[in-house]
Design a protein around this motif. Structure first.
Motif, PDB file in Angstrom:
ATOM      1  N   ASN A  63     -51.357  81.115 -28.553  1.00 21.87           N
ATOM      2  CA  ASN A  63     -50.524  79.881 -28.255  1.00 21.87           C
ATOM      3  C   ASN A  63     -49.610  80.566 -27.535  1.00 21.87           C
ATOM      4  O   ASN A  63     -48.473  79.527 -27.220  1.00 21.87           O
ATOM      5  CB  ASN A  63     -50.182  78.943 -29.378  1.00 21.87           C
ATOM      6  N   GLY A  89     -48.996  77.856 -24.763  1.00 22.26           N
ATOM      7  CA  GLY A  89     -49.449  76.434 -25.388  1.00 22.26           C
ATOM      8  C   GLY A  89     -48.177  75.522 -24.764  1.00 22.26           C
ATOM      9  O   GLY A  89     -47.156  75.810 -24.428  1.00 22.26           O
ATOM     10  N   GLY A 145     -53.429  73.901 -29.937  1.00 19.71           N
ATOM     11  CA  GLY A 145     -52.869  75.013 -29.273  1.00 19.71           C
ATOM     12  C   GLY A 145     -53.811  75.173 -27.986  1.00 19.71           C
ATOM     13  O   GLY A 145     -54.500  74.622 -27.594  1.00 19.71           O
TER      14      GLY A 145
END
Length: 606
Positions: free
Chosen positions: A115, A118, A200
């Motif tokens: 992530n 993200g 994510g």
């Protein structure tokens, strides 16, 4: 006009109609996009201008919605609180911004941060699938194994998220529990189908691995996925910007790259309808450092969000949903052990059963040898030993067909003007000498699913990433040892090509193979060397080991197995059929053959 001209004119008219249709569709999309941008600009302008207080009162039973700008301002004013939970080689970095897992740092041989690209924390609660969680959370509790965040929406819904390490027989260092509670503290009924948990963003580790990125879902046990090509432009259609779909029993969803995955699983006794959203974003910088500044290099990251079941709360009521979040490598053994059908997210393809079996055997070989490189070699030898009897029979068949070469050439010359008769005489020749022309192809049909299944395993095996063997630094990447005149030097694919040449030299060729076909066969090693030169080292190691073992196998058979002889098969005479029995025949009466021969009685009366 002739027939050909009419066909051309018809095709031109159809293509013109298709072109006109898509031109109109593109104009509609452009107008809609312009209207959307205009509305966003107007909304932004209105948010910046202080609104006058309204004298209108809300209708009974409806909670007035607060404007989005003040909520965002409150969220920005609250200081961000962070907390880290470490278990094994994984560190979960939690944050109050979004109330979730900002990143998951994987140590050990992985050395990956999930992530990293993200938009917000994993577990963020969105009111619109592609939007953002602007709620201001506070870190109310924290420990070495858990963290709790709490925030209140403008509608009076108190959101509580508790993250706890998963323990028990299904526990894993990559697994964490999420308990989310929504409580209605307002005075009106609250119902919504638009609560989404952000899963994510998955990003490839290298530019060449971008084709493995994508998203997936499990609907009542039926698992499916879409790769990065889903967002590609079609021949007659524009590239889709997002994916939206409703499911009647969505059990889990997530995103994945080649070796790693994010899985959000709903933990409940009964399935419930839910929605899935997925999208793609272009990264500001290329993944590979060597590609920075090159405009033609484009890298993307892939987001997804899974909705909660329908939330319907009376004033003072609350609802709790339990989830598990997996952030880790795509390992079949690990995903199978933690259960809840998460191993279904290993998309091996058409020969999935073969891939799963080979994956288990390879892990067993690793447990014995302690090395993933040796596990690949032992797995290859194991497969070749299982196919030895079939390979031996195939080799004998091909040798016998080679002995039929002169006779088949005579038939070709004799019946060169009559192909049908030539085919019939050839089949009769096979029958007379007991040769099955398909016997030499049987091992190829059996090896094909095994090769494809093993290729699928080694292609996405996260266990091999970062594992060294001999001169190979990473079995999941090419074994490049340097460069010569701008070209990478990869020893294993070169060994694979040389062993393929040796194998073809020792393999008997069928009688029907002419010089042109022989030249094509000799070019096969170069072709395979070209297409597999940049493959993962584990694949080249498997193929090289298979070729070397095949050469060894051929030598053993040549030393200890007798050479076939060209002899006709003795045809057994057909058994004489017994006469049909009369249904009224008395089996108990003596037959003529069973009567005893003796002197006849005298004839009286002359």
């Amino acid at each position: 006009m002739d027939r050909k001209s009419w066909i051309i004119v018809t095709l031109c008219v159809i293509l013109a109609g298709v072109n006109l249709y898509y031109v109109q569709e593109n104009q509609k999309l452009a107008q809609a996009e312009a209207a959307r941008i205009k509305q966003e600009q107007a909304a932004k302008k209105a948010a910046e201008t202080p609104a006058a207080p309204s004298a209108a009162t809300p209708a009974p039973g409806v909670t007035p919605a607060a404007p989005a700008a003040p909520v965002a301002a409150v969220a920005a004013a609250v200081p961000v609180e962070t907390h880290s939970i470490k278990v094994g080689t994984v560190t979960f970095e939690l944050t109050s911004k979004g109330g979730g897992i900002a990143r998951a740092a994987l140590a050990g041989t992985d050395q990956v941060t999930l992530n990293k690209n993200g938009l917000e924390a994993i577990g963020a609660l969105r009111r619109e699938a592609s939007g953002m969680d602007a709620l201001a959370y506070k870190l109310t509790e924290k420990s070495d194994k858990s963290a709790t965040f709490e925030g209140t929406t403008a509608e009076g819904i108190v959101v509580t998220k508790k993250y706890t390490l998963t323990e028990g027989p299904e526990g894993d260092e990559h697994l964490i529990d999420l308990k989310i509670t929504l409580k209605n503290t307002g005075t009106a009924q609250h119902r919504s189908e638009e609560y989404y948990l952000y899963a994510g963003a998955a990003t490839a580790l290298k530019h060449d691995e971008g084709r493995y990125d994508g998203f997936f879902w499990n609907n009542a046990g039926d698992t499916d996925h879409e790769l990065s090509k889903y967002f590609g432009k079609g021949f007659f259609s524009e590239a889709p910007t997002e994916y939206r779909h409703s499911f009647n029993a969505l059990r889990y969803a997530g995103v994945m790259s080649r070796f790693y995955t994010h899985i959000i699983t709903r933990m409940a006794e009964k399935d419930a309808p839910a929605k899935l959203w997925a999208g793609r974003r272009k990264l500001a910088q290329p993944i590979d450092a060597a590609s920075v500044g090159k405009a033609e290099i484009e890298d993307f990251t892939y987001d997804a969000a899974m909705s909660l079941p329908v939330v319907d709360l009376a004033p003072g009521a609350s609802v709790t949903e339990n989830y598990q979040i997996y952030l880790g490598p795509k390992e079949y053994d690990r995903l199978s052990r933690i259960g809840h059908q998460r191993s279904y997210a290993m998309f091996y393809g058409y020969f999935k059963i073969v891939s799963i079996a080979l994956s288990k055997v390879m892990r067993w070989m690793h447990n014995i040898s302690g090395s993933w490189g040796l596990a690949v070699i032992l797995l290859t030898i194991f497969v070749r030993l299982c196919l030895w009897p079939i390979h031996a029979k195939s080799t004998m068949t091909m040798k016998r067909m080679g002995l039929l070469g002169p006779l088949m050439k005579e038939l070709q010359e004799k019946y060169k003007d009559n192909p049908q008769q030539q085919q019939m005489e050839t089949m009769k020749l096979y029958k007379d000498y007991g040769v099955n022309p398909l016997g030499g192809c049987l091992p190829l049909f059996l090896q094909f699913p095994i090769f494809i299944g093993l290729y699928s395993v080694l292609e996405v095996a996260a266990e091999l990433r970062g594992q060294s063997f001999w001169w190979v630094r990473d079995l999941a990447a090419a074994d490049t040892q340097g460069q010569l005149l701008g070209f990478n030097i990869n020893p294993l694919p070169i060994i694979m090509g040389l062993t393929m040449v040796a194998q073809m030299k020792l393999t008997p060729q069928p009688a029907t193979v002419d010089k042109t076909q022989q030249r094509i066969f000799m070019l096969m090693p170069l072709f395979f060397l070209w297409i597999s030169y940049d493959f993962a080292a584990a694949l080249a190691l498997y193929w090289s080991t298979q070729n070397i073992f095949s050469v060894f196998q051929t030598r053993i058979m040549k030393l200890y197995m007798p050479e076939p002889k060209l002899e006709k098969v003795a045809l057994k005479p057909a058994a004489k059929a017994a006469p049909a029995q009369n249904p009224f025949f008395n089996s108990g009466a003596p037959s003529k053959d069973n009567k005893k021969k003796g002197p006849k009685p005298p004839r009286l009366g002359g």
